[in-house]
Scaffold this active site. Structure first.
Site, PDB file in Angstrom:
ATOM      1  N   HIS A  86       3.357   3.941   0.161  1.00  0.00           N
ATOM      2  CA  HIS A  86       4.711   3.462  -0.100  1.00  0.00           C
ATOM      3  C   HIS A  86       4.793   1.937  -0.077  1.00  0.00           C
ATOM      4  CE1 HIS A  86       5.261   3.711   4.426  1.00  0.00           C
ATOM      5  NE2 HIS A  86       5.996   2.633   4.199  1.00  0.00           N
ATOM      6  N   ASP A 222      -0.461   8.944   2.879  1.00  0.00           N
ATOM      7  CA  ASP A 222       0.315   7.729   2.616  1.00  0.00           C
ATOM      8  C   ASP A 222      -0.585   6.497   2.686  1.00  0.00           C
ATOM      9  OD1 ASP A 222       2.267   5.869   2.231  1.00  0.00           O
ATOM     10  OD2 ASP A 222       3.618   6.616   3.766  1.00  0.00           O
ATOM     11  N   SER A 651       4.474  -0.453   8.598  1.00  0.00           N
ATOM     12  CA  SER A 651       3.896   0.454   7.605  1.00  0.00           C
ATOM     13  C   SER A 651       2.588  -0.126   7.083  1.00  0.00           C
ATOM     14  CB  SER A 651       4.864   0.647   6.441  1.00  0.00           C
ATOM     15  OG  SER A 651       5.999   1.359   6.841  1.00  0.00           O
TER      16      SER A 651
END
Length: 716
Positions: A86, A222, A651
């Site tokens: 992402h 991810d 992240s």
């Protein structure tokens, strides 16, 4: 060195000898004195110098800020970078077409020549930091307004940044901490030639979609991979075919031994924003006014994007990145509302502030702190309805490509019309490039629906604070149905097609652009958003000083329990352990601290946008084709849990074992602890991570890109 030593001593005096190991986002320069002993007890085998060193390579040299909003890590001697799927989403979408849809189908460069450069992507290496609190605070005094204080501080910041950038070689950033009671400067080096190496297909990289976002158990690949390039001497350079892969000062070895409950785990990264010093009335404002508007406005924009995204792959690519970003915070903010309400966080904070207020109104403290709590509460009471209004308006800006056009392309066209012929010739290429960017991210039929729906929501729901004048007038005239006006505005606007923009460049007119219906609407929205009454301006000034004193007083009185500064996109370290949640029947794992490929396949729904899987994954799972990445129990572990203290911006952060080896990749938190940006819950708060074995399995076994894994230093 003397200055650094004084900084260390000052920090030690402010932090107790014992701190909770799993709570806190800590500065690397203070690790040795503040955290190192606790970390060693939990399993750290590195020295503080091996984590953070100015003169020698250390862990910090392998950690980069990725494109300003995420974290990534160097994992090979040839500049290979690992981050979340992402985080790379924008770049992957940009490099995709309907014919070569890397977002949908995945991509792996077979050679360096096949690696693809997106238009704009950078990584930022952290060089060093230092305390400049005394210097900054010496230029301000309590008689200044907040505006005067900010001006004086910014002037001093400019001097510090110039003194430390070595003639532009480095980027220097001075940041406030503890609500402006301390200041540190950070020295960085930016590399802008960053190329896509590989990504799994979206069915793996975004498996679970919005349904599983912020949820556990989780089964998501991810991750995505890039490579950093520099010139022949390893210096930052603009993109060139002659650039070579960067040789980083340090890169992370990759450990495929797996993890188990209570294993030590630390995370280094760039957490974006926490608000753990936020006053009780600020939490109340968010829960009751700001966040509900954010959630509703986001959903309105998402619904209108989605109906066009579902029509074709080409339209899906237009809005994929924007939709993903809006959806992420849509669910986050609803989770925040639920968690903060459930745990009564505002009441907890209010009790602390009541205790502080008693201390503040003692004779010896009253002059400085006596009015702090009352001033803060007055500000929030005055701005509650405005915060609701601003969040409805903000979601228009977030979801509509045209809501802010008056400050971007519209302003450039106005300046173009005012310029002479020579200046226009210089400006035209950049304007056409801006137009290209606009139409890459905008499909006019969708933009019409998004704008009309958002204006209706804004006009009908923001009732406690005056809305933008033009919107109020249009709503009154059309019974808050904005479709007819919006359709007409797009039909008439210069900005609704590139051909019209080109025609304007050939025959510019200032009046034509300033009276353009979309420019006028955008200008009205943005002007109103930025406007504030004298009463609110004064309350905001008083609030700034009061909040700073609240934080100072909480630390001085020892009433406050937080011993670290809020996150603000500066490099931090958090440490803890692999830690399960209570047993969950939705998870097939033996211990609820990991998930398996079996569990992912059980979620599989053929053709579903969120839970479809490649046929090859189904076959490989059936055959238990896991190669060297199988766990000792025979399964392939997909994601796992730790109790590290992270937030947005983390992240892509590396999860490291006690030797500084990569064991996972952080990508999410759990919705049960969504209040974590405001208050840490040591029972429920978890970080959700990709198991590095699953990452490598997807690359090597599923994608047949073993040459990428061969670059890494693998530790068994």
């Amino acid at each position: 060195m003397k200055k650094l030593l004084l900084s260390l001593i000052a920090a030690i005096m402010l932090v107790p000898a014992s701190v909770k190991a799993d709570e806190g986002m800590w500065f690397l320069m203070f690790i040795e004195r503040l955290n190192h002993r606790d970390m060693q007890k939990m399993g750290l085998q590195l020295t503080a110098e091996e984590i953070y060193s100015i003169n020698n390579h250390s862990l910090k040299d392998a950690i980069v800020q990725f494109n300003g909003g995420c974290t990534a890590e160097m994992i090979s001697k040839d500049g290979l970078v690992l981050t979340n799927h992402h985080c790379g989403y924008d770049a992957i979408a940009e490099l995709s077409t309907a014919e070569k849809n890397h977002l949908k189908n995945g991509f792996w460069a077979q050679t360096r020549a096949e690696e693809i450069k997106p238009s704009s992507l950078f990584v930022r290496f952290f060089v060093r930091m230092d305390d400049c609190s005394k210097r900054i605070l010496s230029v301000v005094n309590d008689k200044m307004t907040e505006a005067e204080r900010e001006k004086a501080i910014n002037q001093e910041i400019a001097k510090i940044e110039k003194e430390n950038n070595e003639g532009g070689k480095y980027t220097v950033s001075v940041r406030p901490f503890f609500q402006g009671n301390e200041y540190y400067y950070f020295v960085y080096q930016d590399y802008k030639d960053v190329r896509l190496v590989g990504t799994p297909p979206e069915s793996l990289g975004k498996f679970g979609g919005d349904t599983d976002n912020w949820e556990w158990p989780r089964h998501t690949a991810d991750f995505s991979m890039f490579r950093v390039y520099g010139d022949a001497n390893g210096n930052p350079a603009e993109y060139s075919a002659n650039n070579v892969p960067l040789k980083p000062k340090h890169y992370l070895p990759v450990n495929i031994g797996g993890v188990k409950e209570n294993d030590f785990a630390m995370i280094l990264g760039y957490p974006g924003r926490t608000n753990r010093w936020m006053p009780a009335s600020g939490i109340d404002q968010n829960v009751k006014f700001a966040y509900p508007a954010w959630v509703e406005g986001s959903k309105t924009g998402m619904d209108n994007m989605k109906k066009y995204m579902d029509q074709s792959d080409a339209l899906n690519l237009v809005y994929a990145s924007k939709y993903a970003g809006v959806a992420n915070y849509w669910k986050n903010r609803q989770g925040m509302i639920d968690a903060l309400t459930k745990f009564g966080t505002a009441k907890t904070k209010a009790a602390q502030e009541a205790k502080f207020d008693k201390w503040a109104n003692k004779a010896e403290n009253k002059a400085k702190y006596g009015n702090v709590v009352a001033t803060i509460n007055n500000y929030y009471k005055l701005t509650n309805e405005k915060s609701r209004h601003d969040n409805y308006l903000m979601t228009i800006f977030r979801t509509s490509a045209y809501a802010t056009v008056s400050r971007g392309l519209g302003k450039q066209l106005e300046n173009y019309a005012k310029a002479d012929a020579a200046k226009r010739a210089q400006m035209a290429p950049a304007i056409l490039e801006m137009a290209d960017e606009l139409f890459k991210e905008a499909y006019i039929p969708a933009e019409k629906d998004i704008m009309a729906a958002q204006l209706k929501l804004y006009a009908t729901k923001s009732t406690g604070y005056a809305i933008a004048p033009a919107v109020a007038e249009l709503g009154k005239a059309n019974n808050n149905d904005f479709s007819k006006y919006v359709n007409a505005a797009f039909d008439l606007s210069i900005l609704s097609s590139k051909d019209r923009i080109k025609a304007f460049l050939d025959a510019p007119s200032e009046g034509l652009i300033t009276n353009d219906p979309l420019v006028k609407l955008s200008n009205d929205l943005m002007t109103h958003y930025n406007a504030k009454s004298d009463e609110i301006a004064k309350a905001q000034n008083d609030f700034g000083a009061a909040f700073r004193k609240l934080v100072e007083g909480l630390r001085e009185s020892k009433i406050g329990t937080i011993k670290y500064p809020d996150a603000n996109s500066t490099l931090r370290l958090t440490y803890g352990k692999v830690r399960s949640l209570p047993a969950d029947k939705r998870n097939d794992a033996k211990v609820n601290n990991y998930t398996t490929l079996d569990g992912q396949v059980k979620k599989y729904k053929k053709g579903d946008q969120e839970f479809d899987l490649p046929t090859r994954v189904l076959e490989m799972n059936k055959n238990k084709d896991f190669g060297r990445y199988a766990d000792k129990d025979g399964s392939l572990h997909v994601n796992f849990l730790t109790d590290n203290d992270i937030t947005g911006g983390n992240s892509g952060s590396p999860v490291l074992n006690g030797k500084g080896e990569l064991i996972g990749l952080a990508f999410d938190g759990n919705i049960e602890a969504m209040a974590g940006d405001v208050i840490f819950d040591n029972k429920l708060q978890r970080t959700i991570n990709c198991d590095i074995r699953y990452v490598l399995w997807v690359i090597e076994n599923f994608s047949n890109a073993k040459h990428i894994v061969d670059e890494m230093t693998i530790v068994k």
